[in-house]
Design a protein around this motif. Structure first.
Motif, PDB file in Angstrom:
ATOM      1  N   GLY A   1      48.422 -28.661  22.274  1.00  0.00           N
ATOM      2  CA  GLY A   1      47.021 -28.833  21.897  1.00  0.00           C
ATOM      3  C   GLY A   1      46.121 -28.990  23.098  1.00  0.00           C
ATOM      4  N   ALA A   2      46.623 -29.708  24.114  1.00  0.00           N
ATOM      5  CA  ALA A   2      45.820 -29.905  25.332  1.00  0.00           C
ATOM      6  C   ALA A   2      45.554 -28.586  26.050  1.00  0.00           C
ATOM      7  N   SER A   3      46.464 -27.624  25.920  1.00  0.00           N
ATOM      8  CA  SER A   3      46.272 -26.341  26.602  1.00  0.00           C
ATOM      9  C   SER A   3      45.100 -25.560  26.048  1.00  0.00           C
ATOM     10  N   LEU A   4      44.552 -26.015  24.921  1.00  0.00           N
ATOM     11  CA  LEU A   4      43.360 -25.370  24.365  1.00  0.00           C
ATOM     12  C   LEU A   4      42.098 -25.797  25.110  1.00  0.00           C
ATOM     13  N   GLY A   5      42.220 -26.802  25.981  1.00  0.00           N
ATOM     14  CA  GLY A   5      41.045 -27.401  26.611  1.00  0.00           C
ATOM     15  C   GLY A   5      40.162 -26.438  27.360  1.00  0.00           C
ATOM     16  N   ASN A   6      40.758 -25.485  28.078  1.00  0.00           N
ATOM     17  CA  ASN A   6      39.953 -24.530  28.833  1.00  0.00           C
ATOM     18  C   ASN A   6      39.707 -23.234  28.080  1.00  0.00           C
ATOM     19  N   LEU A   7      40.527 -22.959  27.052  1.00  0.00           N
ATOM     20  CA  LEU A   7      40.364 -21.703  26.327  1.00  0.00           C
ATOM     21  C   LEU A   7      39.243 -21.775  25.301  1.00  0.00           C
ATOM     22  N   ILE A   8      39.145 -22.907  24.608  1.00  0.00           N
ATOM     23  CA  ILE A   8      38.071 -23.062  23.617  1.00  0.00           C
ATOM     24  C   ILE A   8      36.784 -23.441  24.340  1.00  0.00           C
ATOM     25  N   PRO A   9      35.675 -22.724  24.085  1.00  0.00           N
ATOM     26  CA  PRO A   9      34.401 -23.078  24.733  1.00  0.00           C
ATOM     27  C   PRO A   9      34.020 -24.517  24.411  1.00  0.00           C
ATOM     28  N   PRO A  10      33.422 -25.246  25.368  1.00  0.00           N
ATOM     29  CA  PRO A  10      32.995 -24.812  26.701  1.00  0.00           C
ATOM     30  C   PRO A  10      34.022 -25.130  27.778  1.00  0.00           C
ATOM     31  N   GLY A  11      35.056 -24.326  27.915  1.00  0.00           N
ATOM     32  CA  GLY A  11      36.084 -24.560  28.909  1.00  0.00           C
ATOM     33  C   GLY A  11      35.560 -24.493  30.334  1.00  0.00           C
ATOM     34  N   ILE A  12      35.932 -25.476  31.145  1.00  0.00           N
ATOM     35  CA  ILE A  12      35.472 -25.511  32.526  1.00  0.00           C
ATOM     36  C   ILE A  12      36.023 -24.335  33.318  1.00  0.00           C
ATOM     37  N   ALA A  13      37.254 -23.904  33.014  1.00  0.00           N
ATOM     38  CA  ALA A  13      37.835 -22.765  33.723  1.00  0.00           C
ATOM     39  C   ALA A  13      37.015 -21.498  33.503  1.00  0.00           C
ATOM     40  N   LEU A  14      36.420 -21.350  32.316  1.00  0.00           N
ATOM     41  CA  LEU A  14      35.560 -20.197  32.051  1.00  0.00           C
ATOM     42  C   LEU A  14      34.311 -20.241  32.931  1.00  0.00           C
TER      43      LEU A  14
ATOM     44  N   MET B   1      46.383 -17.279  30.733  1.00  0.00           N
ATOM     45  CA  MET B   1      47.564 -17.311  31.595  1.00  0.00           C
ATOM     46  C   MET B   1      47.612 -18.605  32.412  1.00  0.00           C
ATOM     47  N   CYS B   2      46.460 -19.055  32.866  1.00  0.00           N
ATOM     48  CA  CYS B   2      46.416 -20.307  33.621  1.00  0.00           C
ATOM     49  C   CYS B   2      46.736 -21.508  32.725  1.00  0.00           C
ATOM     50  N   GLU B   3      46.345 -21.435  31.460  1.00  0.00           N
ATOM     51  CA  GLU B   3      46.651 -22.519  30.533  1.00  0.00           C
ATOM     52  C   GLU B   3      48.143 -22.612  30.255  1.00  0.00           C
ATOM     53  N   ILE B   4      48.827 -21.459  30.272  1.00  0.00           N
ATOM     54  CA  ILE B   4      50.278 -21.486  30.106  1.00  0.00           C
ATOM     55  C   ILE B   4      50.919 -22.324  31.204  1.00  0.00           C
TER      56      ILE B   4
END
Length: 434
Positions: free
Chosen positions: A148-161, A371-374
């Motif tokens: 679930g934590a790996s969704l942190g950057n994929l779901i907007p507003p992800g900081i990695a985006l 890929m980075c979230e993986i």
């Protein structure tokens, strides 16, 4: 100007320095200084200060500390605890029971915090006490929190985006739109994984949960409103054109303050702690990002971009072949590196190759963040795994590693779906922005 061979050697030096344990900012700085000194002029090293100042002038980057602050306020206000309890009322009736709450709570918190590490720490703190008295396999509990934590950057507003958009001059608004559907699909895949594990290993999951009266559960639904309202403020203000990405983050912070006051947690001491945590995380993140911009500056002067573009054209590789190679590359890299080092360390080299192959930069932004979230759930260096273990304070990290295996497979399946159906990430961005 340098060729592809010299660029590959430079990338190898960067990876080697990271393997030696140097901080990612130090490794990138030394690589940039070496390239500037050997092929250009040592005087360009003096340009570091100018480049650092210029890179940090990007207005979009101001949203990073604002989103970190937003997450800190919501955590310390108790909003996350209430969110988890309300979701548990309705999701624990599904096959897999309370495990689905870990995924759903992470998805919603990700939609307002934008940080995978913050999501891991928050949900682990709230969830782990709930499972200690229940008959769930501990490995699966830990794995569901990490997933679930790996969704942190994929779901907007992800900081990695935001970081990817700033580094590649890609619209952050389009990246947010592109990540919505993949984020939802990834959430569903995680929940499907829990159902599948419950079917394969029924003794790992408690199937029956005691339910409160319907009236009590309905009353607690109000606790879902604060994070949903904040998410609506962020995304609604961006897509309506009423606010920029940075302004929407500021609006969300302002909206979080009365929520903290409503829960009786707003105080000078609480805000002081929020500001300290925000300053620490922001300093760490922006130091890495600013040095990455300096490395980009040196690579641009060295002519790496046209050299790599010409190399890809000469090879004649199709976009699909290139993406498959990059998938394997990032899966292997994720075993050794964390999200931010992977992102800022590879984008300057990989992005010119991708654009030369004609791949949509918005789609690629979603792909590289996935890929980075993986990497966050890939042993032995997945950051969220150690955060969860730190919150847990018992057992071994090997149990956390084992629990992430089925969810790692789910993320690989998600990668395959994104490659097979690129419209999953592009149609909403095109529909929104044309």
């Amino acid at each position: 100007m340098i060729g592809v061979g010299e660029a590959a050697i430079g990338f190898g030096i960067l990876v080697g320095l990271l393997f030696l344990g140097l901080h990612v900012a130090t490794a990138m700085f030394l690589t940039a200084v070496l390239g500037a000194s050997l092929y250009l002029s040592p005087a360009l090293v003096d340009a570091l200060g100018t480049q650092l100042w210029a890179s940090m002038e990007d207005y979009v980057l101001l949203s990073i500390p604002l989103y970190i602050l937003l997450g800190e306020i919501l955590v310390r206000s108790g909003s996350t605890d209430r969110l988890y309890r309300s979701l548990a009322d309705w999701l624990n009736i599904l096959p897999g029971g309370l495990l689905h709450t870990n995924i759903a709570a992470s998805a919603i918190f990700s939609a307002v915090s934008g940080s995978s590490v913050a999501t891991a720490a928050t949900v682990a703190t709230v969830a782990l006490p709930s499972f200690r008295t229940r008959k769930y396999d501990e490995r699966l509990v830990l794995g569901s929190i990490a997933a679930g934590a790996s969704l942190g950057n994929l779901i907007p507003p992800g900081i990695a985006l935001i970081v990817y958009g700033a580094m590649t001059n890609t619209s952050v608004g389009q990246l947010y739109a592109a990540a919505v559907v993949p984020g939802i699909v990834m959430t569903v895949l995680f929940m499907a994984t829990i159902v599948l594990m419950g079917w394969l290993k029924p003794h790992w999951i408690r199937q029956q949960e005691a339910q409160d009266h319907l009236a009590a559960r309905l009353r607690r639904l109000v606790d879902l409103l604060p994070p949903l309202v904040i998410f609506a403020i962020i995304m609604g203000s961006i897509y309506s054109g009423w606010a920029t990405v940075t302004e929407s983050a500021a609006l969300a912070v302002v909206a979080a303050l009365p929520i903290a006051a409503l829960y009786g947690r707003l105080s000078v001491r609480m805000l002081h702690d929020c500001f300290l945590a925000t300053a620490s995380l922001t300093a760490m993140s922006l130091l890495i990002l600013s040095v990455a911009f300096y490395l980009n500056f040196v690579l641009g002067l060295l002519g790496v971009t046209p050299a790599l573009g010409g190399f890809v054209t000469h090879l004649g590789a199709t976009p699909l072949q290139l993406i498959l190679v990059l998938t394997v590359f990032y899966l292997l890299l994720g075993v050794f590196f964390e999200t931010l080092p992977m992102l800022v360390g590879t984008v300057p080299v990989v992005f010119p190759v991708v654009t030369a192959a004609g791949i949509d930069p918005v789609w690629f932004g979603v792909f590289i963040v996935l890929m980075c979230e993986i990497s966050l759930i890939s042993p032995p260096v997945g950051m969220t795994l150690y955060v969860i273990q730190a919150v847990r304070r018992e057992g071994t990290i090997a149990q956390v590693f084992a629990g992430t295996v089925p969810f790692f497979v789910a993320m690989v399946v998600m990668t395959a779906l994104l490659i097979a159906f690129p419209g999953m990430a592009t149609w909403l961005a095109k529909a929104t922005y044309g």
